[in-house]
Design a protein around this motif. Structure first.
Motif, mmCIF file in Angstrom:
data_model
loop_
_atom_site.group_PDB
_atom_site.id
_atom_site.type_symbol
_atom_site.label_atom_id
_atom_site.label_comp_id
_atom_site.label_asym_id
_atom_site.label_seq_id
_atom_site.Cartn_x
_atom_site.Cartn_y
_atom_site.Cartn_z
ATOM 1 N N VAL A 78 -7.742 -8.484 107.235
ATOM 2 C CA VAL A 78 -6.830 -9.613 107.480
ATOM 3 C C VAL A 78 -6.772 -10.496 106.230
ATOM 4 O O VAL A 78 -5.696 -10.897 105.780
ATOM 5 C CB VAL A 78 -7.277 -10.433 108.710
ATOM 6 N N LEU A 79 -7.927 -10.771 105.640
ATOM 7 C CA LEU A 79 -7.975 -11.603 104.432
ATOM 8 C C LEU A 79 -7.208 -10.936 103.288
ATOM 9 O O LEU A 79 -6.489 -11.594 102.537
ATOM 10 C CB LEU A 79 -9.435 -11.868 104.024
ATOM 11 N N HIS A 80 -7.350 -9.626 103.187
ATOM 12 C CA HIS A 80 -6.624 -8.878 102.146
ATOM 13 C C HIS A 80 -5.105 -9.015 102.350
ATOM 14 O O HIS A 80 -4.360 -9.215 101.391
ATOM 15 C CB HIS A 80 -7.038 -7.402 102.178
ATOM 16 N N ALA A 81 -4.665 -8.907 103.608
ATOM 17 C CA ALA A 81 -3.232 -9.017 103.908
ATOM 18 C C ALA A 81 -2.704 -10.406 103.534
ATOM 19 O O ALA A 81 -1.646 -10.531 102.902
ATOM 20 C CB ALA A 81 -2.972 -8.734 105.389
ATOM 21 N N ILE A 82 -3.451 -11.452 103.889
ATOM 22 C CA ILE A 82 -3.028 -12.823 103.557
ATOM 23 C C ILE A 82 -2.983 -12.990 102.026
ATOM 24 O O ILE A 82 -2.103 -13.657 101.485
ATOM 25 C CB ILE A 82 -3.991 -13.870 104.182
ATOM 26 N N GLY A 83 -3.927 -12.357 101.339
ATOM 27 C CA GLY A 83 -3.984 -12.452 99.882
ATOM 28 C C GLY A 83 -2.899 -11.663 99.176
ATOM 29 O O GLY A 83 -2.588 -11.919 98.017
ATOM 30 N N LYS A 84 -2.332 -10.707 99.883
ATOM 31 C CA LYS A 84 -1.349 -9.823 99.250
ATOM 32 C C LYS A 84 0.109 -10.220 99.514
ATOM 33 O O LYS A 84 0.973 -10.057 98.664
ATOM 34 C CB LYS A 84 -1.587 -8.388 99.770
ATOM 35 N N ILE A 85 0.395 -10.725 100.726
ATOM 36 C CA ILE A 85 1.796 -10.942 101.131
ATOM 37 C C ILE A 85 2.349 -12.228 100.513
ATOM 38 O O ILE A 85 1.765 -13.304 100.672
ATOM 39 C CB ILE A 85 1.911 -10.987 102.668
ATOM 40 N N PRO A 86 3.496 -12.137 99.823
ATOM 41 C CA PRO A 86 4.079 -13.315 99.170
ATOM 42 C C PRO A 86 4.731 -14.271 100.166
ATOM 43 O O PRO A 86 5.936 -14.220 100.409
ATOM 44 C CB PRO A 86 5.113 -12.710 98.206
ATOM 45 N N ARG A 87 3.928 -15.149 100.774
ATOM 46 C CA ARG A 87 4.415 -16.025 101.851
ATOM 47 C C ARG A 87 5.570 -16.920 101.387
ATOM 48 O O ARG A 87 6.440 -17.269 102.181
ATOM 49 C CB ARG A 87 3.257 -16.878 102.378
ATOM 50 N N HIS A 88 5.599 -17.269 100.084
ATOM 51 C CA HIS A 88 6.666 -18.158 99.596
ATOM 52 C C HIS A 88 8.049 -17.532 99.772
ATOM 53 O O HIS A 88 9.042 -18.232 99.907
ATOM 54 C CB HIS A 88 6.427 -18.544 98.129
ATOM 55 N N LEU A 89 8.115 -16.200 99.805
ATOM 56 C CA LEU A 89 9.413 -15.534 99.964
ATOM 57 C C LEU A 89 9.954 -15.662 101.392
ATOM 58 O O LEU A 89 11.139 -15.461 101.631
ATOM 59 C CB LEU A 89 9.304 -14.048 99.594
ATOM 60 N N PHE A 90 9.076 -15.980 102.336
ATOM 61 C CA PHE A 90 9.479 -16.087 103.745
ATOM 62 C C PHE A 90 10.002 -17.484 104.079
ATOM 63 O O PHE A 90 10.385 -17.743 105.206
ATOM 64 C CB PHE A 90 8.288 -15.776 104.657
ATOM 65 N N MET A 91 9.987 -18.363 103.073
ATOM 66 C CA MET A 91 10.377 -19.747 103.308
ATOM 67 C C MET A 91 11.557 -20.122 102.432
ATOM 68 O O MET A 91 11.818 -19.480 101.423
ATOM 69 C CB MET A 91 9.197 -20.669 102.995
ATOM 70 N N ASP A 92 12.248 -21.169 102.830
ATOM 71 C CA ASP A 92 13.316 -21.719 102.004
ATOM 72 C C ASP A 92 12.717 -22.094 100.647
ATOM 73 O O ASP A 92 11.624 -22.660 100.578
ATOM 74 C CB ASP A 92 13.844 -22.984 102.710
ATOM 75 N N SER A 93 13.417 -21.777 99.558
ATOM 76 C CA SER A 93 12.838 -22.013 98.226
ATOM 77 C C SER A 93 12.485 -23.481 97.979
ATOM 78 O O SER A 93 11.611 -23.788 97.176
ATOM 79 C CB SER A 93 13.768 -21.495 97.137
ATOM 80 N N SER A 94 13.136 -24.395 98.700
ATOM 81 C CA SER A 94 12.806 -25.816 98.510
ATOM 82 C C SER A 94 11.409 -26.151 99.048
ATOM 83 O O SER A 94 10.829 -27.175 98.700
ATOM 84 C CB SER A 94 13.852 -26.711 99.170
ATOM 85 N N PHE A 95 10.862 -25.279 99.888
ATOM 86 C CA PHE A 95 9.503 -25.493 100.419
ATOM 87 C C PHE A 95 8.457 -24.690 99.651
ATOM 88 O O PHE A 95 7.309 -24.645 100.043
ATOM 89 C CB PHE A 95 9.416 -25.048 101.891
ATOM 90 N N GLU A 96 8.894 -24.032 98.554
ATOM 91 C CA GLU A 96 7.999 -23.071 97.905
ATOM 92 C C GLU A 96 6.635 -23.657 97.544
ATOM 93 O O GLU A 96 5.612 -22.999 97.676
ATOM 94 C CB GLU A 96 8.668 -22.498 96.652
ATOM 95 N N ASP A 97 6.618 -24.929 97.124
ATOM 96 C CA ASP A 97 5.355 -25.553 96.742
ATOM 97 C C ASP A 97 4.377 -25.659 97.907
ATOM 98 O O ASP A 97 3.178 -25.809 97.713
ATOM 99 C CB ASP A 97 5.599 -26.964 96.174
ATOM 100 N N HIS A 98 4.916 -25.612 99.118
ATOM 101 C CA HIS A 98 4.055 -25.740 100.307
ATOM 102 C C HIS A 98 3.602 -24.379 100.844
ATOM 103 O O HIS A 98 2.835 -24.323 101.792
ATOM 104 C CB HIS A 98 4.808 -26.466 101.430
ATOM 105 N N ALA A 99 4.099 -23.306 100.248
ATOM 106 C CA ALA A 99 3.916 -21.977 100.855
ATOM 107 C C ALA A 99 2.455 -21.591 101.012
ATOM 108 O O ALA A 99 2.101 -20.881 101.947
ATOM 109 C CB ALA A 99 4.644 -20.919 100.030
#
Length: 214
Positions: A29-50
């Motif tokens: 699970v930790l590996h998956a969280i470390g690998k998946i680019p969560r910022h891409l799943f969000m509006d780019s204006s929220f990228e800093d919060h990803a």
């Protein structure tokens, strides 16, 4: 087209450290969280919060779940490679991607049409291909593909839908947040055709699981 930089990767590792401190131990699970680019799943204006451990708004009045919550539910599922997993509430697709990364064959349902279309196209683009994505009522599950090894509900349910319990294999695990304003994370393990073990794991907050009113 999609950027995943060293800075993003570094922030993900910091996020992994945060959820380890909160008690997540499952290495996969930790590996998956470390690998998946969560910022891409969000509006780019929220990228800093990803890569903060917070939930954030996405389309259709829904949210992308807090990474700790995603990790907590994923750890409770105890997914093994190749298992059939039903996800209720595709949302942004972030939890879907985590399940794919864990080697699950994912069947996911989303009831917001706009979100369903957007997420389906997006997951394909970034290389996560669930077995089946559908638009429909999560309360009913997916009887055509049942039974499932594992079922995960990613929205707060006022009660546990009987259809979902019925679609779980004997030995299978259902992880569902139950409650109206605040939810109690609940694990059901199916012991026999008629018996379920139930364990509760404290309070979480989710957007409501909406029943199809049509």
């Amino acid at each position: 087209m999609y950027k995943d930089t060293f800075r993003h990767k570094g922030k993900r590792q910091q996020l992994v450290e945060v959820i380890i401190k909160k008690g997540i131990q499952d290495r996969r699970v930790l590996h998956a969280i470390g690998k998946i680019p969560r910022h891409l799943f969000m509006d780019s204006s929220f990228e800093d919060h990803a890569y903060q451990d917070k939930a954030f708004p996405i389309a259709a009045d829904q949210t992308i779940s807090q990474p700790y919550t995603v990790a907590f539910q994923s750890e409770l599922l105890e997914i093994k490679e190749g298992e059939n997993v039903l996800e209720i509430g595709t949302g942004s697709g972030y939890q879907t991607a985590v399940l794919c990364e864990l080697g699950a064959r994912v069947y996911s349902i989303e009831r917001q049409r706009e979100l369903y279309k957007k997420t389906k196209a997006f997951l394909n683009k970034i290389g996560y291909r669930p077995k089946h994505l559908s638009f429909g009522d999560g309360y009913k599950g997916l009887p055509a593909y049942a039974p499932f090894d594992k079922i995960i509900v990613t929205a707060g349910a006022p009660f546990v839908p009987k259809d979902l319990l019925g679609q779980l294999k004997v030995g299978g695990r259902l992880v569902i947040p139950v409650g109206e304003d605040v939810q109690i994370m609940t694990l059901f393990v199916r012991k026999s055709p008629t018996e379920f073990d139930k364990t509760e794991f404290g309070e979480f907050r989710f957007v409501p699981l909406l029943e199809d009113k049509n």
